[in-house]
Design a protein around this motif. Structure first.
Motif, PDB file in Angstrom:
ATOM      1  N   SER A 295       6.638 -34.834 -44.057  1.00  0.00           N
ATOM      2  CA  SER A 295       6.628 -35.066 -42.613  1.00  0.00           C
ATOM      3  C   SER A 295       7.357 -36.350 -42.254  1.00  0.00           C
ATOM      4  N   GLN A 296       7.206 -37.388 -43.090  1.00  0.00           N
ATOM      5  CA  GLN A 296       7.863 -38.648 -42.792  1.00  0.00           C
ATOM      6  C   GLN A 296       9.376 -38.474 -42.732  1.00  0.00           C
ATOM      7  N   ILE A 297       9.931 -37.695 -43.654  1.00  0.00           N
ATOM      8  CA  ILE A 297      11.388 -37.511 -43.689  1.00  0.00           C
ATOM      9  C   ILE A 297      11.874 -36.726 -42.483  1.00  0.00           C
ATOM     10  N   ILE A 298      11.261 -35.569 -42.236  1.00  0.00           N
ATOM     11  CA  ILE A 298      11.774 -34.726 -41.141  1.00  0.00           C
ATOM     12  C   ILE A 298      11.473 -35.347 -39.776  1.00  0.00           C
ATOM     13  N   SER A 299      10.383 -36.106 -39.650  1.00  0.00           N
ATOM     14  CA  SER A 299      10.078 -36.761 -38.375  1.00  0.00           C
ATOM     15  C   SER A 299      11.074 -37.879 -38.103  1.00  0.00           C
ATOM     16  N   TYR A 300      11.500 -38.578 -39.153  1.00  0.00           N
ATOM     17  CA  TYR A 300      12.492 -39.632 -38.989  1.00  0.00           C
ATOM     18  C   TYR A 300      13.839 -39.047 -38.590  1.00  0.00           C
ATOM     19  N   VAL A 301      14.214 -37.949 -39.219  1.00  0.00           N
ATOM     20  CA  VAL A 301      15.533 -37.369 -38.972  1.00  0.00           C
ATOM     21  C   VAL A 301      15.590 -36.664 -37.629  1.00  0.00           C
ATOM     22  N   LEU A 302      14.549 -35.912 -37.295  1.00  0.00           N
ATOM     23  CA  LEU A 302      14.586 -35.074 -36.094  1.00  0.00           C
ATOM     24  C   LEU A 302      13.956 -35.730 -34.873  1.00  0.00           C
ATOM     25  N   ASP A 303      12.928 -36.552 -35.064  1.00  0.00           N
ATOM     26  CA  ASP A 303      12.172 -37.093 -33.932  1.00  0.00           C
ATOM     27  C   ASP A 303      12.384 -38.581 -33.722  1.00  0.00           C
ATOM     28  N   ASP A 304      13.161 -39.224 -34.596  1.00  0.00           N
ATOM     29  CA  ASP A 304      13.340 -40.682 -34.528  1.00  0.00           C
ATOM     30  C   ASP A 304      12.033 -41.437 -34.736  1.00  0.00           C
ATOM     31  N   ARG A 305      11.065 -40.802 -35.381  1.00  0.00           N
ATOM     32  CA  ARG A 305       9.858 -41.560 -35.751  1.00  0.00           C
ATOM     33  C   ARG A 305      10.252 -42.494 -36.889  1.00  0.00           C
ATOM     34  N   PRO A 306      10.149 -43.805 -36.696  1.00  0.00           N
ATOM     35  CA  PRO A 306      10.706 -44.742 -37.692  1.00  0.00           C
ATOM     36  C   PRO A 306       9.993 -44.665 -39.036  1.00  0.00           C
ATOM     37  N   LEU A 307      10.737 -45.021 -40.060  1.00  0.00           N
ATOM     38  CA  LEU A 307      10.104 -45.350 -41.325  1.00  0.00           C
ATOM     39  C   LEU A 307       9.371 -46.681 -41.141  1.00  0.00           C
ATOM     40  N   LEU A 308       8.586 -47.073 -42.114  1.00  0.00           N
ATOM     41  CA  LEU A 308       7.928 -48.377 -42.046  1.00  0.00           C
ATOM     42  C   LEU A 308       8.987 -49.443 -42.314  1.00  0.00           C
ATOM     43  N   ARG A 309       9.313 -50.197 -41.266  1.00  0.00           N
ATOM     44  CA  ARG A 309      10.395 -51.167 -41.361  1.00  0.00           C
ATOM     45  C   ARG A 309       9.854 -52.543 -41.760  1.00  0.00           C
ATOM     46  N   THR A 310      10.685 -53.292 -42.450  1.00  0.00           N
ATOM     47  CA  THR A 310      10.297 -54.638 -42.903  1.00  0.00           C
ATOM     48  C   THR A 310      11.370 -55.638 -42.488  1.00  0.00           C
ATOM     49  N   PHE A 311      11.098 -56.893 -42.761  1.00  0.00           N
ATOM     50  CA  PHE A 311      12.007 -57.986 -42.400  1.00  0.00           C
ATOM     51  C   PHE A 311      12.621 -58.580 -43.671  1.00  0.00           C
ATOM     52  N   PRO A 312      13.794 -59.208 -43.551  1.00  0.00           N
ATOM     53  CA  PRO A 312      14.399 -59.849 -44.728  1.00  0.00           C
ATOM     54  C   PRO A 312      13.464 -60.922 -45.295  1.00  0.00           C
ATOM     55  N   PRO A 313      13.404 -61.057 -46.621  1.00  0.00           N
ATOM     56  CA  PRO A 313      12.528 -62.076 -47.224  1.00  0.00           C
ATOM     57  C   PRO A 313      12.758 -63.480 -46.673  1.00  0.00           C
ATOM     58  N   LEU A 314      14.029 -63.836 -46.418  1.00  0.00           N
ATOM     59  CA  LEU A 314      14.309 -65.175 -45.902  1.00  0.00           C
ATOM     60  C   LEU A 314      13.631 -65.392 -44.560  1.00  0.00           C
ATOM     61  N   LEU A 315      13.648 -64.363 -43.703  1.00  0.00           N
ATOM     62  CA  LEU A 315      13.013 -64.485 -42.391  1.00  0.00           C
ATOM     63  C   LEU A 315      11.501 -64.640 -42.531  1.00  0.00           C
ATOM     64  N   GLU A 316      10.915 -64.008 -43.541  1.00  0.00           N
ATOM     65  CA  GLU A 316       9.473 -64.160 -43.776  1.00  0.00           C
ATOM     66  C   GLU A 316       9.130 -65.608 -44.119  1.00  0.00           C
ATOM     67  N   TYR A 317       9.974 -66.252 -44.928  1.00  0.00           N
ATOM     68  CA  TYR A 317       9.720 -67.650 -45.276  1.00  0.00           C
ATOM     69  C   TYR A 317       9.952 -68.562 -44.069  1.00  0.00           C
ATOM     70  N   VAL A 318      10.944 -68.242 -43.250  1.00  0.00           N
ATOM     71  CA  VAL A 318      11.165 -69.007 -42.019  1.00  0.00           C
ATOM     72  C   VAL A 318       9.948 -68.886 -41.104  1.00  0.00           C
ATOM     73  N   PHE A 319       9.371 -67.702 -41.063  1.00  0.00           N
ATOM     74  CA  PHE A 319       8.182 -67.446 -40.255  1.00  0.00           C
ATOM     75  C   PHE A 319       7.015 -68.329 -40.722  1.00  0.00           C
ATOM     76  N   ILE A 320       6.842 -68.437 -42.033  1.00  0.00           N
ATOM     77  CA  ILE A 320       5.779 -69.281 -42.593  1.00  0.00           C
ATOM     78  C   ILE A 320       6.017 -70.741 -42.213  1.00  0.00           C
ATOM     79  N   ILE A 321       7.265 -71.207 -42.377  1.00  0.00           N
ATOM     80  CA  ILE A 321       7.589 -72.602 -42.075  1.00  0.00           C
ATOM     81  C   ILE A 321       7.361 -72.893 -40.591  1.00  0.00           C
ATOM     82  N   PHE A 322       7.777 -71.965 -39.730  1.00  0.00           N
ATOM     83  CA  PHE A 322       7.624 -72.164 -38.283  1.00  0.00           C
ATOM     84  C   PHE A 322       6.159 -72.351 -37.906  1.00  0.00           C
TER      85      PHE A 322
END
Length: 597
Positions: A295-322
């Motif tokens: 369901s995850q694959i066909i929902s992403y392709v046909l319905d634009d239901r996103p996959l579980l998205r993440t952030f770049p590791p560098l941005l995660e460390y910037v987030f911690i510092i902030f």
């Protein structure tokens, strides 16, 4: 801002040290277990989503197994597939190992496999076992009709990733069961599987590229990213339509229920056929796991239901510092500890709400290290700041005590001790009138009492508010009335005491400057033999302020090296004022004592 940072450099440095330690522990994976469990908890609290009726589960439960036996005979599977073929299904997934025949009906099942291209079977061929064992695919199915059913399980026994493809134990590249079913379904939509554009090793269906999982993805640290993996964005709420084997055999369903659907057949019997996995602290059956991944694959392709998205590791460390540095600053500028802790509590609530909101919107941002920074960095910073303030206060108390002793010494030295010296000198003469001794003793009594009065806090406060030139003139007038031998020869006395800027001078410093003037005048009275002229100058020129005492007496003896207590105090006072003290000969004779700042 720069001055503020310099002032709080040590507390800020301690807070930054805490942030650095937290980031280091994140890098080595200390917080991975907590991040993954927080992700599970956020999924379980997320609002329900609509049912994906394109994927239908046929669960063979305990009641079905009592009727047909375990394992399910080949004949039962053959009849089930034949019935589903008439309903024009797009794909039929058999989540049951069938590497060995289970008669009766084995030949019939093999023929159906051979002539039904929409059937997909399973094998176990990718993830190694201790004995390197594998389970072969069902007989009669072509290679493209087989997908592996191997499941990626994290260290805590839970499933959060889906393996889409990987090299098999024999070295041959294989596709997952969910990948085969999704590909079969999407091909009938005119969408084919190809390599990615941004990442050529990723899968792409049409213009939709499935982002590959990597070793350092979100809360994962040094995870095994072999093969082609994606994070599972679990569908919340009641997920998929579900029927039992008995319902299909008894035709208890709408004829259009299975049209254009993906049908996945598997065991849902928790006791007779153990096929379940741990997901978000609950067990789901293997057939449900495969339904989610398809369901995850066909929902992403046909319905634009996103996959579980993440952030770049560098941005995660910037987030911690902030967040870490922001709460450090907050701990330093907030005057009340209760307000500080209240602000930190609100920050934690806000951050947790953001994490939950991001999960609901299909984003995963790790927050455990940030929460640890919010809890520890400002507290450590505040404690270091308070400890330094405590040490400074103790140091100030010690300095105040030392200053009080110095002030008492100067007051005694400039008054009572001089008078006592005079009395001793008089007593060494042969004839001393009693009236003279009595007068001197009365003077000594007054001077001793004045020492106490001069050290009282209210007198210090009065000195702080009185202009310095007025205090100096008062000291000059009082000292010149004392009966020093060298004062008797003075013919000219010039008090050139002018108003000067008092900025940066508190009551103690003003009194010490006055003590300097009194000490200098007393020295003239005792040692300036033959002096006829005395000039006291207090003035300010180009921002430089000075107090100067000039006499034309005998001057300093040649080769004098001994430094008296008064001279030491003058040098200390000059250092405190960031100025200088100088005692030098006057021309043609005499002495100049000058304090400049």
């Amino acid at each position: 801002m720069l001055k503020w940072l310099q002032k709080h450099l040590i507390p800020i440095g301690s807070g930054i040290t805490v942030i650095t330690i937290v980031m280091a522990t994140k890098f080595i994976g200390v917080w991975q277990f907590w991040e993954l469990n927080l992700l599970d908890r956020s999924f379980s609290l997320s609002p329900a989503e609509p049912i994906d009726d394109r994927v239908v589960i046929i669960g063979i439960d305990e009641a079905d197994l009592r009727d047909v036996g375990y394992p399910v005979p080949d004949q039962v599977l053959a009849e089930l597939i034949k019935n589903l073929q008439t309903d024009q299904v797009r794909a039929i997934g058999i989540d049951i190992f069938r590497d060995l025949p289970v008669p009766p009906g084995t030949k019939e099942l093999e023929q159906i496999f051979a002539h039904t291209p929409q059937v997909i079977g399973i094998e176990k061929s990718v993830l190694p076992t201790p004995d390197n064992a594998s389970v072969r695919p069902p007989y009669g199915l072509a290679r493209e009709q087989v997908g592996f059913a191997d499941v990626l399980v994290d260290m805590d026994g839970k499933i959060r990733r889906s393996l889409l493809s990987a090299p098999g134990i024999d070295g041959e590249y294989r596709f997952a069961f969910a990948t085969r079913l999704a590909t079969l379904y999407l091909e009938q939509e005119g969408i084919t599987l190809s390599n990615g554009i941004k990442d050529e090793n990723a899968f792409r269906f049409g213009d939709k590229e499935l982002t590959r999982f990597k070793s350092y993805t979100a809360g994962y640290v040094r995870a095994d990213a072999g093969g082609n993996q994606v994070l599972i964005n679990w569908r919340r709420g009641v997920k998929f339509p579900r029927f039992s084997l008995a319902q299909l055999q008894q035709k208890k369903f709408n004829p259009d229920t299975f049209a254009d659907k993906i049908i996945i057949i598997g065991y849902t019997a928790p006791f007779s056929a153990k096929d379940s996995f741990l997901v978000q602290n609950t067990e789901i059956f293997g057939v449900e796991y495969h339904a989610h991944t398809v369901s995850q694959i066909i929902s992403y392709v046909l319905d634009d239901r996103p996959l579980l998205r993440t952030f770049p590791p560098l941005l995660e460390y910037v987030f911690i510092i902030f967040w870490g540095f922001g709460t450090i600053v907050w701990s330093l500028v907030c005057p009340s500890p209760w307000k500080m802790y209240g602000g930190l509590g609100l920050s934690i609530i806000f951050l947790c709400s953001c994490h939950y909101g991001l999960i609901v919107n299909h984003y995963w941002l790790p927050v455990i290290p940030t929460l640890i920074c919010i809890v520890t960095a400002p507290v450590v910073t505040r404690n270091v700041q308070d400890f330094r303030a405590f040490l400074a206060q103790q140091q100030q108390l010690l300095e105040q005590r030392q200053q009080t002793l110095d002030d008492a010494f100067n007051a005694m030295h400039n008054g009572p001790l001089h008078t006592l010296g005079e009395i001793l000198s008089l007593l060494k003469t042969e004839v001393v009138p009693q009236t003279t001794i009595a007068a001197k003793l009365q003077q000594l009594d007054r001077e001793l009492r004045s020492v106490y009065e001069s050290l009282r806090p209210e007198n210090l406060a009065k000195a702080a508010s009185t202009p310095l030139h007025e205090l100096l003139f008062e000291v000059y007038h009082r000292t010149m009335q004392r009966d020093f031998a060298c004062f008797r020869s003075l013919k000219i006395k010039i008090p050139d005491i002018n108003p000067i800027n008092d900025r940066g001078l508190n009551g103690e410093l003003k009194r010490e400057i006055c003590d300097f003037l009194e000490e200098s005048l007393c020295n003239v009275g005792k040692h300036a033999t033959g002096a006829t002229r005395l000039v006291v100058v207090c003035k300010e020129i180009n921002g430089k302020r000075s107090v100067k005492v000039i006499d034309n007496g005998a001057g300093l003896p040649q080769g004098t090296t001994k430094v008296s207590g008064g001279t030491k105090h003058a040098y200390q006072l000059a250092r405190r004022l960031r100025g200088k003290f100088d005692r030098r000969p006057n021309q043609p004779q005499g002495t100049i004592c000058e304090l400049e700042w």
